[in-house]
Design an enzyme around this catalytic site. Structure first.
Site, PDB file in Angstrom:
ATOM      1  N   LYS A 150      -9.420   8.134   0.992  1.00  0.00           N
ATOM      2  CA  LYS A 150      -9.967   6.777   0.873  1.00  0.00           C
ATOM      3  C   LYS A 150     -11.425   6.715   1.312  1.00  0.00           C
ATOM      4  O   LYS A 150     -12.126   5.767   0.997  1.00  0.00           O
ATOM      5  CB  LYS A 150      -9.123   5.784   1.679  1.00  0.00           C
ATOM      6  CG  LYS A 150      -7.714   5.596   1.111  1.00  0.00           C
ATOM      7  CD  LYS A 150      -6.923   4.550   1.875  1.00  0.00           C
ATOM      8  CE  LYS A 150      -5.510   4.383   1.324  1.00  0.00           C
ATOM      9  NZ  LYS A 150      -4.588   5.444   1.774  1.00  0.00           N
ATOM     10  N   HIS A 210      -9.561   2.204  -1.059  1.00  0.00           N
ATOM     11  CA  HIS A 210      -8.122   1.973  -0.967  1.00  0.00           C
ATOM     12  C   HIS A 210      -7.627   1.457  -2.318  1.00  0.00           C
ATOM     13  O   HIS A 210      -7.871   0.303  -2.682  1.00  0.00           O
ATOM     14  CB  HIS A 210      -7.829   0.963   0.141  1.00  0.00           C
ATOM     15  CG  HIS A 210      -6.373   0.878   0.496  1.00  0.00           C
ATOM     16  ND1 HIS A 210      -5.384   1.493  -0.248  1.00  0.00           N
ATOM     17  CD2 HIS A 210      -5.734   0.263   1.529  1.00  0.00           C
ATOM     18  CE1 HIS A 210      -4.208   1.233   0.303  1.00  0.00           C
ATOM     19  NE2 HIS A 210      -4.397   0.499   1.386  1.00  0.00           N
ATOM     20  N   GLU A 251      -1.942   5.076  12.931  1.00  0.00           N
ATOM     21  CA  GLU A 251      -1.558   6.329  12.281  1.00  0.00           C
ATOM     22  C   GLU A 251      -1.722   7.487  13.265  1.00  0.00           C
ATOM     23  O   GLU A 251      -0.861   8.366  13.357  1.00  0.00           O
ATOM     24  CB  GLU A 251      -2.408   6.557  11.018  1.00  0.00           C
ATOM     25  CG  GLU A 251      -1.933   7.763  10.215  1.00  0.00           C
ATOM     26  CD  GLU A 251      -2.520   7.824   8.809  1.00  0.00           C
ATOM     27  OE1 GLU A 251      -3.459   7.059   8.513  1.00  0.00           O
ATOM     28  OE2 GLU A 251      -2.027   8.646   8.009  1.00  0.00           O
ATOM     29  N   PHE A 283       1.042  -3.022   3.954  1.00  0.00           N
ATOM     30  CA  PHE A 283       0.941  -4.403   4.414  1.00  0.00           C
ATOM     31  C   PHE A 283       2.305  -5.045   4.237  1.00  0.00           C
ATOM     32  O   PHE A 283       2.849  -5.016   3.142  1.00  0.00           O
ATOM     33  CB  PHE A 283      -0.022  -5.095   3.454  1.00  0.00           C
ATOM     34  CG  PHE A 283      -1.153  -5.806   4.093  1.00  0.00           C
ATOM     35  CD1 PHE A 283      -1.855  -5.249   5.123  1.00  0.00           C
ATOM     36  CD2 PHE A 283      -1.532  -7.053   3.630  1.00  0.00           C
ATOM     37  CE1 PHE A 283      -2.924  -5.915   5.701  1.00  0.00           C
ATOM     38  CE2 PHE A 283      -2.599  -7.720   4.192  1.00  0.00           C
ATOM     39  CZ  PHE A 283      -3.294  -7.145   5.227  1.00  0.00           C
ATOM     40  N   CYS A 336       0.811  -1.219   0.000  1.00  0.00           N
ATOM     41  CA  CYS A 336       0.000   0.000   0.000  1.00  0.00           C
ATOM     42  C   CYS A 336       0.849   1.277   0.000  1.00  0.00           C
ATOM     43  O   CYS A 336       0.307   2.371  -0.098  1.00  0.00           O
ATOM     44  CB  CYS A 336      -0.939  -0.005   1.196  1.00  0.00           C
ATOM     45  SG  CYS A 336      -1.756  -1.592   1.381  1.00  0.00           S
ATOM     46  N   HIS A 383      -3.016   8.178   5.474  1.00  0.00           N
ATOM     47  CA  HIS A 383      -3.165   6.860   4.865  1.00  0.00           C
ATOM     48  C   HIS A 383      -4.617   6.428   5.080  1.00  0.00           C
ATOM     49  O   HIS A 383      -5.267   5.983   4.154  1.00  0.00           O
ATOM     50  CB  HIS A 383      -2.163   5.881   5.487  1.00  0.00           C
ATOM     51  CG  HIS A 383      -2.117   4.553   4.804  1.00  0.00           C
ATOM     52  ND1 HIS A 383      -1.953   4.436   3.444  1.00  0.00           N
ATOM     53  CD2 HIS A 383      -2.239   3.289   5.269  1.00  0.00           C
ATOM     54  CE1 HIS A 383      -1.964   3.148   3.106  1.00  0.00           C
ATOM     55  NE2 HIS A 383      -2.138   2.435   4.197  1.00  0.00           N
TER      56      HIS A 383
END
Lengths: 425, 401
Positions: A347, A352, A326, A411, A175, A315
């Protein structure tokens, strides 16, 4: 006129062209209109049967003319569209770009449609499996199907179309990939390897198996009933991310080169920070130390402290884990300032976009700087009290912005933070 | 700010191939045997040939069984080879040291579950719209953690978890070109002062029918009769996939000096390119890259990464013979098989070890390769990808190690 180098004497890196495709539409204008209006691109999947799937929604891009549809071809089409837009905006000629290509692209493999097509052939052992498919393939070579399994196929096609220089880099940091592509371009320009580079992140890989894989890791939202409301970063009832497709492209160029040819400088890519996590394959280190180190490294690389950041492009995946981590990481770096620093997650509207996310969100960060409009975090009806943030809830906000921090956490533990700033006066 | 360009040294090698585990084992074997014999699995994948993994005690580099269970062979092989490289470079397993090491991994995708795939095909047979059955079967039968063993960037993720390398982590994809770009990028960053030390390499697991299927669809596999790479002729050509894990520790000369590390060799230039795969254009790109190296035909070892496809292998070989008629030329794919993302770093590993040990490599193929004329002092490593991408690099011998 200010200098062309940064506080460390390195060439400043200008952004002179941007391009984007997402479920909200094709092109910068269509996307920005929708994003600042708080519209969602998430919808029920119609591309394939979702029977027996736990998640039946996504931000697929269904308007690109790709036939027959494969992940490789759609990812290519998205990247090409975003790339051509960025090249045109930069005033560089497609076909003669002359700089390197850094492409964040999704991992691909032989698709089920091709396995089934092979399995329908006659004249091999009957037992289903790879022995049978191999026997069939021996008499049915297909350069076209083979090409769809090549990881560098997309960058090969783009290299020819754009006229990029040298061996393109195709990369994945999950990601964070889109941000890593930008980082590689920035580093190449700072080294003096090139005057310009094009960085693209693309992802057109929403397939049943991809959904199932993420579902099995409990990563996806299952709030299928109201697709547009499923992605709700920083909300108490967030339950996972929504898979999506799209591409973002940026033409990066030394500020000196951009000025010399009279190109409009949209923004400056002022800093890139990176730090890998060694804790777990899908979870962040509980103390958030890799995220903290990533954000600090991005700020340090830009020569800025947290106080200089006017807006954070999060993110913000809408998974319980990511949004909490985060927040923890940002709190450690920003301290009390975090409460008054607006932060929103694109997002919430586009879902995403995985491999493409870092690049798409960098494009939106540039637009935030250019227009002084902060896109909202939509679906923020039920704030998570554990992560108090000014999420620019539900409605866009006008506010002058000089510097943006854009986070991407992958990830598998790969984290990148970018600092994008207004051009020097 | 232009820093003084830094010399890039190779201070650690982690190599696993069908020939064995560790660079020393490879060099011992090549130093001992007048005509090294490749290890080839001829039955299990007939009519194809695969260079299989040697027996490996994974625990030696991946101590936790839990970590091993999270990986399939490809990731284990890479994580194992990365551990060998770090140990070989004598980098202590101390988190504060390893957290400053950068990493670029060249990776493909991971293994599928062949039993699940077979089940899906069985259940889908005869159905006009099989998607619902496919969805149900995959959702019920796939192991949740298999995805993590398949994701390209999770080899790097596993190296971070097992070996604590966290300075940076980037995964390049794209077959042979990924390995070329990984080395070129790591070296360029070190030379420019953007990085001090970098773990770079890749892994390829050849014993996979899902991959063999792809390669057979492309018509690339050598079959029926095995021959050395340079002896493969039109109509009887192709590659034999080879399992390889190949990692290098690249390091700035002053960084190596500070910690008292000795180096195998200096990496003197890495170049990559791509373009139309026809004779004139391919030859011109290779020639242009060779020009940029400024390499002379003197005490030169050429380790060609030719895949064994008759045409590109022939073009490359003819050009190299023309340019460097005195050089000792070896096709390392004859011994390793073709290792895709790991192929380029495997060639560099072998070249660096050979230079350091001052070894005269025996011919890998008595018909096509000449005896060496003494010890090489520099090496050229090439990799012409099987369908796209070409790259090469030059290594120079140092005082020894």
């Amino acid at each position: 006129m200010s200098t062309d180098t940064d506080f460390l004497g390195r060439p400043l890196v200008a952004i002179t062209g941007i391009g984007v495709v997402s479920s909200l539409g094709r092109g910068v204008e269509a996307n920005w209109d929708a994003l600042t209006a708080g519209r969602s691109g998430i919808h029920a999947i119609t591309r394939f049967s979702t029977e027996n799937l736990r998640t039946t929604i996504a931000g697929t891009v269904d308007f690109m003319p790709v036939e027959p549809l494969t992940s490789s071809d759609l990812s290519h089409a998205l990247a090409e569209a975003a790339g051509l837009e960025a090249l045109a905006m930069a005033g560089t000629k497609a076909g003669a770009f002359g700089g390197p290509l850094f492409l964040a692209a999704p991992p691909i493999e032989l698709e089920w449609q091709h396995r089934f097509a092979l399995d329908r052939a006659d004249g091999a052992i009957d037992e289903p499996g790879y022995d049978r498919l191999l026997e069939i393939a021996r008499r049915n070579h297909s350069a076209d199907i083979y090409a769809l399994t090549l990881f560098n196929r997309i960058s090969e096609r783009l290299a020819d179309r754009f006229g990029t220089r040298g061996l393109p880099v195709t990369l994945s940091t999950a990601c964070a990939s889109g941000a890593t592509a930008i980082q590689l371009g920035v580093e190449a320009i700072r080294r003096g390897d090139c005057e310009r580079a094009i960085a693209i992140g693309t992802d057109g890989s929403v397939t049943p198996e991809a959904l199932i894989r993420f579902s099995l890791l409990s990563a996806l939202s299952t709030q299928n009933d109201e697709p547009a409301k499923a992605s709700k970063p920083f909300s108490r009832d967030r339950d996972g991310f929504v898979m999506a497709e799209g591409a973002g492209a940026l033409v990066l160029e030394s500020l000196a080169s951009a000025r010399a040819r009279g190109a409009e400088v949209l923004a400056v890519l002022a800093g890139c920070g990176e730090k890998a996590d060694d804790f777990h394959r899908t979870r962040s280190k509980p103390d958030a130390s890799p995220i903290i180190a990533t954000i600090r490294a991005g700020l340090d690389d830009a020569g800025l402290d947290a106080g200089a950041i006017d807006y954070i492009n999060a993110h913000g995946t809408s998974t319980p884990e990511n949004d909490r981590m985060e927040f923890t990481g940002l709190s450690a770096v920003f301290g009390d300032r975090l409460a008054e620093t607006p932060i929103s997650s694109n997002k919430s509207m586009i879902g995403h976009t995985l491999t493409a996310a870092g690049a798409i969100e960098a494009v939106f960060s540039v637009l935030t700087l250019r227009t002084g409009v902060l896109p909202p975090t939509i679906n923020y009806a039920n704030p998570d009290p554990a992560i108090p943030l000014d999420t620019v809830p539900n409605t866009a906000r006008r506010q002058p912005v000089r510097a943006v921090l854009s986070n991407s956490f992958g990830f598998g533990g790969q984290n990148v933070s970018l600092v994008i700033a207004a051009p020097p006066q | 700010m232009k820093k003084t360009a830094q010399d890039v040294l190779i201070t650690g090698i982690g190599l696993v191939s069908s020939l064995g585990e560790g660079i020393e084992a490879h060099l011992d074997r090549l130093g001992r045997e007048a005509l090294p014999q490749p290890v080839i699995e001829t039955d299990a994948y007939a009519p194809y040939f695969v260079h299989p993994l040697p027996p490996i005690d994974w625990t030696a580099q991946i101590p936790k069984k839990g970590d091993q269970r999270q990986m399939e062979t490809w990731q284990k092989l890479g994580t194992f080879a990365a551990g060998l490289a770090l140990a070989d470079a004598e980098i202590p397993a101390d988190e504060t040291v390893r957290s400053r090491i950068d990493m670029i991994v060249a990776a493909g995708g991971g293994e599928r579950d062949p039993a699940v795939d077979a089940l899906v095909m069985q259940r889908a047979r005869g159905l006009a719209s099989p998607q619902a059955v496919v969805n149900e079967t995959l959702a019920n039968e796939l192991r949740p953690t298999l995805f993590l063993a398949q994701l390209s960037n999770l080899l790097a993720g596993n190296i971070s978890i097992v070996h604590k390398v966290t300075g940076s982590s980037r995964t390049f994809m794209g077959e042979e070109g990924a390995g070329i770009s990984a080395v070129a990028t790591a070296a360029a960053r070190i030379a420019a002062g953007q990085s001090r030390i970098c773990l770079v390499g890749g892994a390829f697991s050849a014993e996979r029918k899902d991959l063999l299927l792809n390669f057979e669809l492309g018509g690339f596999l050598l079959r029926d009769e095995w021959r050395p790479v340079f002896a493969r002729t039109p109509g009887h050509d192709g590659f034999a996939p080879g399992s390889v894990g190949a990692f290098l520790v690249l390091e700035a000369a002053d960084h190596a000096a500070e910690r008292g590390a000795t180096a195998y060799a200096r990496l003197a230039g890495t170049h990559g390119d791509r373009g139309p795969r026809e004779e004139g254009a391919t030859r011109a790109r290779l020639a242009e890259m060779l020009d940029r190296t400024g390499l002379r035909d003197e005490d030169l070892l050429i380790l060609s990464g030719a895949a064994g496809l008759a045409e590109p292998t022939g073009w490359e070989r003819a050009l190299l013979r023309e340019r460097y008629p005195e050089a000792t030329q070896r096709a390392y794919g004859t011994l390793f098989g073709h290792a895709f993302e790991a192929h380029f770093t495997a060639g560099i590993a072998l070249a660096a070890g050979t230079l350091s040990r001052r070894l005269s490599l025996p011919p890998f193929d008595r018909g096509e390769e000449r005896a060496a004329r003494g010890e090489p002092s520099r090496a050229l490593v090439t990799t012409v990808g099987h369908s796209q991408s070409e790259g090469l690099c030059v290594l120079e011998r140092l005082g020894g190690r």
